[in-house]
Design a protein around this motif. Structure first.
Motif, short mmCIF file in Angstrom:
data_model
loop_
_atom_site.label_atom_id
_atom_site.label_comp_id
_atom_site.label_asym_id
_atom_site.label_seq_id
_atom_site.Cartn_x
_atom_site.Cartn_y
_atom_site.Cartn_z
N VAL A 10 -14.61 -2.51 6.67
CA VAL A 10 -14.40 -1.16 5.34
C VAL A 10 -14.44 0.11 6.13
O VAL A 10 -14.88 0.28 7.15
N THR A 11 -13.07 1.56 5.82
CA THR A 11 -13.24 1.90 6.15
C THR A 11 -13.03 3.11 5.01
O THR A 11 -13.24 2.88 3.82
N PHE A 12 -13.59 4.26 5.80
CA PHE A 12 -13.94 5.57 4.75
C PHE A 12 -12.18 6.39 5.97
O PHE A 12 -12.48 7.10 6.56
N ILE A 20 -11.98 14.39 -1.77
CA ILE A 20 -12.61 12.68 -2.21
C ILE A 20 -12.85 11.90 -0.87
O ILE A 20 -11.82 12.40 0.15
N THR A 21 -13.47 11.09 -0.67
CA THR A 21 -13.54 9.92 0.02
C THR A 21 -12.80 8.57 0.16
O THR A 21 -13.63 8.16 -1.21
N VAL A 22 -11.70 8.19 0.81
CA VAL A 22 -11.18 7.21 -0.30
C VAL A 22 -12.06 5.73 0.90
O VAL A 22 -12.54 5.81 1.87
N VAL A 23 -12.42 5.18 0.23
CA VAL A 23 -13.36 3.40 0.15
C VAL A 23 -12.29 2.43 0.33
O VAL A 23 -12.14 2.30 -0.43
N LYS A 24 -12.32 1.77 1.48
CA LYS A 24 -11.09 0.85 1.79
C LYS A 24 -11.60 -0.22 1.71
O LYS A 24 -12.33 -0.75 2.63
N GLY A 25 -11.39 -1.60 1.93
CA GLY A 25 -12.34 -2.60 1.53
C GLY A 25 -13.19 -3.39 0.69
O GLY A 25 -13.40 -4.19 1.26
#
Length: 129
Positions: A10-12, A20-25
Motif C-alpha cells: 500500500v502506498t500513500f 489530496i492523498t492518493v492511496v494505491k493498492g
C-alpha cells in the motif's frame, strides 16, 4: 491487525497541490469512502496543521476503516458458520427424534401384542373353568 497473510503493498502519495492523498493498492467500498469523507470531529471542522499531520490522520482513518471492514466480513462469515451449524444440529435432532419415534412405536406394538396374548390366555382359562 493482520488478516489473511496478504503481502499487498500500500502506498500513500500526495497530488501536485498536496491537498489530496492518493492511496494505491487498497480497494475500498463505497460505504468506507463515504465514512472517510465525514468530518472526524463532532463539530464538523477539520483539524488544522501541516500536511504531514493530515496524512497521518488519513492513514490512521484508512487503517481503522480497513479494520472495520475486515471485522464486518469476519462477523458475516461467523454468522454463516453459525447458521450452518444450527442447520446441522437441527438435522441431527430430527434424525434422533425419528429414531426415538420408531423405537417407541416398536415398544408400544410389542406391549400391545403381549397384552392381547395375555387377554386371549385369560379368555381361554375362563372357558375351561
Amino acid at each position: 491487525m493482520g488478516g489473511g497473510g496478504s503481502t499487498r503493498r500500500v502506498t500513500f502519495e500526495e497530488d501536485e497541490n498536496e491537498n489530496i492523498t492518493v492511496v494505491k493498492g487498497v480497494r475500498l467500498s463505497d460505504s468506507v469512502i463515504d465514512r472517510m469523507k465525514e468530518p472526524s470531529s463532532p463539530s464538523g471542522r477539520q483539524p488544522r496543521g501541516s500536511g504531514a499531520v493530515n496524512d497521518e490522520e488519513l492513514k490512521k482513518r484508512i487503517a481503522e476503516e480497513l479494520a472495520l471492514e475486515r471485522a464486518r466480513r469476519d462477523s458475516e462469515a461467523q454468522k454463516r458458520r453459525l447458521k450452518q451449524e444450527q442447520m446441522y444440529v437441527r438435522d441431527e435432532f430430527g434424525k434422533l427424534l425419528e429414531r426415538e419415534r420408531i423405537s417407541s412405536n416398536e415398544h408400544l406394538t410389542r406391549a400391545i401384542l403381549r397384552e392381547r396374548a395375555a387377554t386371549e390366555e385369560e379368555r381361554l382359562k375362563a372357558q375351561r373353568f
